[in-house]
Design a protein around this motif. Structure first.
Motif, PDB file in Angstrom:
ATOM      1  N   ARG A   1      13.709   9.199  -2.460  1.00 58.33           N
ATOM      2  CA  ARG A   1      13.865  10.617  -2.801  1.00 58.33           C
ATOM      3  C   ARG A   1      12.669  11.424  -2.339  1.00 58.33           C
ATOM      4  N   HIS A   2      12.970  12.487  -1.612  1.00 59.19           N
ATOM      5  CA  HIS A   2      11.905  13.239  -0.954  1.00 59.19           C
ATOM      6  C   HIS A   2      10.958  13.913  -1.924  1.00 59.19           C
ATOM      7  N   ARG A   3      11.439  14.214  -3.111  1.00 61.51           N
ATOM      8  CA  ARG A   3      10.551  14.902  -4.051  1.00 61.51           C
ATOM      9  C   ARG A   3       9.367  14.006  -4.421  1.00 61.51           C
ATOM     10  N   TYR A   4       9.519  12.701  -4.259  1.00 65.46           N
ATOM     11  CA  TYR A   4       8.392  11.792  -4.474  1.00 65.46           C
ATOM     12  C   TYR A   4       7.755  11.366  -3.155  1.00 65.46           C
ATOM     13  N   VAL A   5       8.596  11.099  -2.156  1.00 65.29           N
ATOM     14  CA  VAL A   5       8.081  10.556  -0.901  1.00 65.29           C
ATOM     15  C   VAL A   5       7.148  11.550  -0.213  1.00 65.29           C
ATOM     16  N   ILE A   6       7.556  12.820  -0.149  1.00 63.45           N
ATOM     17  CA  ILE A   6       6.737  13.795   0.577  1.00 63.45           C
ATOM     18  C   ILE A   6       5.363  13.981  -0.066  1.00 63.45           C
ATOM     19  N   PRO A   7       5.287  14.234  -1.388  1.00 64.59           N
ATOM     20  CA  PRO A   7       3.942  14.340  -1.978  1.00 64.59           C
ATOM     21  C   PRO A   7       3.139  13.059  -1.807  1.00 64.59           C
ATOM     22  N   ALA A   8       3.789  11.903  -1.991  1.00 61.15           N
ATOM     23  CA  ALA A   8       3.052  10.643  -1.887  1.00 61.15           C
ATOM     24  C   ALA A   8       2.495  10.476  -0.480  1.00 61.15           C
ATOM     25  N   ALA A   9       3.310  10.760   0.536  1.00 58.42           N
ATOM     26  CA  ALA A   9       2.842  10.607   1.918  1.00 58.42           C
ATOM     27  C   ALA A   9       1.691  11.571   2.197  1.00 58.42           C
ATOM     28  N   ALA A  10       1.845  12.820   1.734  1.00 61.24           N
ATOM     29  CA  ALA A  10       0.790  13.804   1.985  1.00 61.24           C
ATOM     30  C   ALA A  10      -0.506  13.392   1.289  1.00 61.24           C
ATOM     31  N   LEU A  11      -0.398  12.913   0.042  1.00 61.62           N
ATOM     32  CA  LEU A  11      -1.598  12.520  -0.693  1.00 61.62           C
ATOM     33  C   LEU A  11      -2.261  11.296  -0.052  1.00 61.62           C
ATOM     34  N   LEU A  12      -1.434  10.343   0.381  1.00 54.88           N
ATOM     35  CA  LEU A  12      -1.995   9.177   1.076  1.00 54.88           C
ATOM     36  C   LEU A  12      -2.740   9.614   2.329  1.00 54.88           C
TER      37      LEU A  12
END
Lengths: 326, 252
Positions: free
Chosen positions: A271-282
């Protein structure tokens, strides 16, 4: 390893994972601003702040563009740079130096240069897209293949120009051909921030289609997504993001791949609502943390991009071997 | 009512679907049968706007499928293709929830959740809800996808070979379920089927295609009979009547 990942995943919900990553990123950002800051704060804070801002923008742009690109191509080993975007960047640099000389290239207004680069890249992606949908075929794989071929053309063209260019000017271009996180083009940071915010706003408004697109074209159309228009729009957003990050630090090939796939693994959901923030934070953690360690601990100043690309390249090979390419 | 008017699709010189004009009756099960390469799946893809047509028009309840906004159509008609590969890991519940996307655009309401539970119930998926799709057998995955399409709650449900990968028990259950949906909720179900006995037993109407054309159409009693089957499949098929249904024997 797989068991470890599974047990970690069970204990950390996606939301908690994003929370933890935010915490780490925040701590790193604060450290980046303050560690070994001697002397005049009035100088140190703005100086480092702009650099931090640039790194964060690059991290976010690379992560978001890669995740979105992988969503529309339905493939987890593709990155925008496979479409020849980085090659186009190098070609623009080379052409400018080749036609106007190194001095002109070094003294030209950075905003103008950025605008031209962005414009050229957007025209390129729109043309690619037209090509894809003008014929009877409508395959994204065709688009990617065309991208690879055109990328080779760009690379050969700039290679040709580099061979007949003045050696001093060659040295100037060489400097810009490789990603550098030290000589971030900080003048552009605020312009880039504005652009990235606009892109994010658009992405936010169409955010609900991202998850549906991962089901593949047929299912997405079945569920009522205006497929062609949506993919075109997302591709444009990706193009702008790639242009922003390349203009700030230069081409990075495997970085996006690295953070996007790490994000998929860590949050354990698509789910992008988790994947996008996680990728950006990583991405922020990698860039800010890595840059800080290199600057303050090792005191040598060149190799972050090499390390990131090395690890990213390894990840690429692992993914290929695992058969995630299907 | 689904009305196809002179629908054609050609690859190069070859017409895969050649000026097909049919009217699919509402409320009931319509099966499309025919040999491999007859253009059944291609036709279904064009009806459901997954594939553009070279000529002709298709309308669903008066809505032209190529011009109607995609999301309006998604609340009217749903389609499930044969192979549904995806690169991401999803649980069964996630997948079925996507069926509500045309209504909720990702924000599930209480009503949406009821639909999801009901669809999971229908297809006996409750034990599998938290399993990932790539951990399921082909048949279980097929049921999950059908649940998603049912969850979409459209008047028209188009399924391309829904019995693929299903064992006898689940194939029979699937057909009964579709029949039930057609009878109880007045849905129009259009299927591409290869097993003519399933088509004979459960369909209200059968459309037979061969080489891109519709060569026979009518109720099962008119299609499942030796002369018609010979014309469709080019083989001799014995037809017996058992319990008011026609059963074909084609083993030699």
């Amino acid at each position: 390893m797989a068991d470890l990942v599974m047990s970690v995943r069970r204990r950390f919900t996606p939301g908690l994972m994003v929370g933890i990553l935010s915490g780490i990123a925040l701590v790193l950002a604060v450290l980046f601003m303050t560690v070994e800051a001697r002397g005049n704060w009035g100088f140190v804070l703005p100086f480092r702040g702009v650099k931090l801002l640039s790194l964060v923008i690059v991290a976010y742009a690379v992560a978001l563009s890669t995740v979105l690109f992988q969503t529309i191509t339905n493939n987890r080993i593709l990155t925008p740079s496979i479409m020849g975007f980085d090659a186009l960047y190098v070609l623009i640099q080379t052409t400018v130096v080749f036609s106007f000389g190194g001095l002109a290239a070094a003294t030209v207004d950075p905003y103008l240069k950025f605008a031209v680069e962005l414009g050229a890249m957007m025209i390129f992606s729109v043309l690619l897209f037209r090509l894809m949908f003008s014929g009877a075929q409508r395959s994204l794989h065709l688009l990617v293949l065309v991208g690879i071929v055109i990328g080779t053309l760009f690379r050969s063209t700039s290679g040709f120009m580099l061979r007949i260019i003045d050696p001093n000017e060659f040295a100037m271009i060489q400097d810009q051909m490789f990603a550098s996180f030290n000589s971030v083009h900080s003048q552009l940071a605020f312009l880039a921030l504005g652009i990235v915010c606009l892109v994010s706003l658009v992405a936010w408004r169409i955010g609900h289609v991202f998850d549906v697109l991962t089901l593949g074209r047929d299912n997405a159309i079945n569920l009522g997504v205006p497929y062609k228009r949506t993919v075109m729009l997302i591709l444009l957003l990706v193009t702008i993001l790639v242009a922003v990050s390349t203009a700030l630090v230069g081409p990075v090939t495997f970085f996006g791949l690295l953070v996007a796939n790490l994000a998929y693994i860590l949050v354990g959901t698509a789910r992008h609502r988790y994947v996008i923030p996680a990728a950006a934070l990583l991405a922020v953690i990698c860039l800010v943390g890595g840059q800080m360690v290199l600057e303050r601990v090792f005191n040598f100043n060149s190799a972050l991009s090499i390390i990131i690309e090395f690890v990213g390249g390894l990840m690429f090979i692992v993914l290929l071997l695992k058969g995630a390419a299907r | 009512m689904i009305i196809a008017d002179k629908v054609s699709k050609a690859y190069g010189e070859t017409f895969v679907v050649d000026a097909v004009s049919i009217t699919i009756p509402t409320k009931g099960i319509t099966s499309i049968i025919g040999p491999n390469g007859a253009g059944k799946s291609t036709f279904l893809s064009m009806v459901s706007r997954l594939l553009g047509m070279d000529a002709g028009t298709v309308s669903v309840d008066g809505l032209d499928v190529t011009r109607t906004p995609s999301d309006a159509l998604a609340r009217k008609l749903s389609i499930l293709r044969q192979d549904n590969h995806m690169s991401t890991r999803l649980t069964v519940r996630d997948l079925v929830s996507f069926g509500r996307y045309p209504y909720s655009k990702g924000r599930l309401t209480v009503e949406d959740r009821e639909h999801i539970e009901r669809a999971l119930d229908y297809l006996h998926l409750h034990e599998l809800v938290d399993r990932f799709l790539d951990e399921l057998s082909g048949g279980q995955r097929q049921r999950a996808f059908v649940a998603m399409v049912l969850c979409q709650d459209t008047d028209y449900v188009l399924l391309d070979e829904p019995l693929n990968n299903l064992d006898m028990k689940h194939a029979m259950r699937m057909m009964k379920l579709l029949k039930g949906a057609a009878q109880d909720f007045g849905k129009t179900v259009v299927l591409v089927l290869h097993d003519i006995n399933f088509a004979s037993w459960y369909s209200d109407y059968i459309v037979a295609m061969r080489e891109g054309k519709v060569i026979r159409q009518g109720p099962p009693s008119e299609i499942i009979e030796p002369a018609a089957l010979k014309a469709i499949y080019d083989m001799d098929i014995n037809v017996h009547e058992i319990g008011g249904h026609r059963v074909s024997l084609f083993y030699d």
